[in-house]
Design a protein around this motif. Structure first.
Motif, PDB file in Angstrom:
ATOM      1  N   ARG A 327       0.841  -1.195   0.000  1.00  0.00           N
ATOM      2  CA  ARG A 327       0.000   0.000   0.000  1.00  0.00           C
ATOM      3  C   ARG A 327       0.873   1.240   0.000  1.00  0.00           C
ATOM      4  N   ILE A 329       0.829   5.210   0.959  1.00  0.00           N
ATOM      5  CA  ILE A 329       0.151   6.318   1.627  1.00  0.00           C
ATOM      6  C   ILE A 329       0.809   7.591   1.122  1.00  0.00           C
ATOM      7  N   ASN A 335      -4.598   6.791   1.555  1.00  0.00           N
ATOM      8  CA  ASN A 335      -4.166   5.538   0.911  1.00  0.00           C
ATOM      9  C   ASN A 335      -5.067   5.177  -0.267  1.00  0.00           C
TER      10      ASN A 335
END
Length: 416
Positions: A327, A329, A335
């Motif tokens: 992921r 951010i 996100n």
């Protein structure tokens, strides 16, 4: 305490009796051998699609299915059927049936959920895609298929017109698809190859939905209802089981954190905002008590800064099942930028990760300790309990997870 002992021994005797009965049954099942039993895409969606497309019996199988999904009195000239139907920028529809009538058309969109989680505005995006293909609102049927007949999440249907939400057909493998398969077996009774394949598929569905345990459940229910003290004990046991689940899940996270901290040369983040929370006893307790904000927690490891993009993380998380992935951010703390970014896109696709707004790529964990099934903490059945309470089995389970993560980090060249 003596009453509790007698009560539990009676239930144990019933359980042992059915274990003996089941041990004598034929266990060979070609679906279990060739695929993960819970693989909604590569097993269930594909098998159902191929049944409906069968050149000799498909039309009859469709006619048997239509009343189940609420589409009746439809006289179609031809039908096109697809699994994993790609809709531009809106994902893939699990199963879709496009009917061509005399002077109109109709499309049936089936979203197939075994254990996968709903994606944001998933049914809304599929509905909009059909509008863009030229279907009128009244020509679009949305069907939501799950193991036990669960409703789609608010996230999935967000943005749909109220009239469309109200008309989503909710069906289950446990009742509707098993009943449909039984009808198909009757239809194909004179065709041994199809008949026996359907019989094995029906057996698989009864196994994964627990429908085959109905007789044992009925017998236990009758014993509990036969004695007021037993009934009181059964209610108290509900609280005990919740406490067991809470303690065992916490034990799992603590063991996994210890193991990954020793093997990953990555920084563990514990203070990120939702939906990137570190696990805690409080969050785990809420997970089993129906409180709000009771999911999307786990472990978060910082991998590296990405120039003009943000920070890249490894994330291990639970919704119902345990899954992991990568992921970004961004510099604003959001996100919801991952689907827009092409970073690692091809590599993650080759490794069979799924891409969403919140994930560069995510996938479920499977475990050999659980016969290659999902690690389902929401249900946390007796098989998973037996793994988590046994220190040696828990060691093997967390080692499997550790090895898989290290393997993917190595392939993606993300290890320091």
């Amino acid at each position: 305490m003596e009453n509790y002992k007698i009560f539990l021994e009676n239930l144990s005797l019933i359980s042992r009796k059915y274990k003996i009965i089941n041990s004598t049954k034929e266990t060979f099942n070609i679906f279990s051998i060739l695929r993960n039993e819970y693989d909604e895409v590569n097993l269930h969606s594909k098998f159902i699609t191929e049944l409906l497309k069968d050149k000799n019996h498909g039309r009859k199988f469709i006619e048997l299915l239509l009343p189940i999904i609420g589409v009746e009195n439809i006289n179609y000239k031809r039908v096109n059927i697809f699994s994993e139907y790609s809709v531009k920028d809106n994902g893939r529809i699990d199963i879709i049936l496009k009917f061509f009538l005399e002077d109109s058309k109709k499309v049936v969109v089936i979203e197939n959920k075994i254990y996968a989680d709903d994606q944001y505005q998933q049914l809304k995006r599929y509905y909009d895609s059909m509008l863009m293909e030229g279907y009128k609102p009244e020509e679009i049927e949305l069907v939501y298929l799950t193991l036990a007949g669960a409703e789609p999440s608010e996230d999935s249907i967000k943005g749909l017109p109220d009239v469309v939400k109200e008309n989503i057909k909710i069906i289950s493998y446990k009742d509707d698809i098993i009943a449909w398969i039984e009808d198909c077996i009757k239809e194909a009774a004179q065709v041994p190859v199809i008949r026996e394949t359907l019989v094995q598929y029906e057996s698989l569905l009864k196994k994964i939905t627990g429908k085959g345990e109905k007789t044992m459940t009925e017998e236990m229910k009758n014993i509990i209802l036969s004695n007021k003290d037993y009934l009181d004990m059964a209610y108290k046991l509900t609280d005990v089981l919740v406490k067991i689940k809470q303690d065992l899940q916490l034990k799992f996270w603590e063991k996994l954190e210890e193991k990954l901290n020793n093997s990953l040369n990555l920084q563990l983040e514990k203070k990120l905002e939702s939906p990137n929370h570190h696990y805690s006893k409080n969050l785990i307790d809420k997970f089993y008590t129906g409180s709000k904000n009771n999911k999307y927690y786990g472990l978060m490891y910082f991998i590296k800064d990405l120039e003009n993009k943000g920070k890249l993380y490894l994330r291990i998380e639970v919704n119902e099942n345990l899954y992991y992935g990568f992921r970004i951010i961004d510099n604003t703390g959001s996100n919801l930028v991952n689907k827009k970014d092409d970073y690692l896109e091809k590599d993650l696709l080759n490794l069979r990760f799924s891409r969403t707004d919140a994930w560069l790529g995510w996938k479920h964990f499977y475990s050999s300790e659980l016969q290659n099934q999902f690690i389902n903490f929401k249900e946390l059945d007796s098989n998973l309990v037996n793994v988590l309470k046994d220190d040696r089995k828990l060691e093997r389970l967390t080692s499997e997870i550790e090895e898989e993560i290290l393997e993917k980090l190595t392939i993606l060249n993300l290890l320091k």
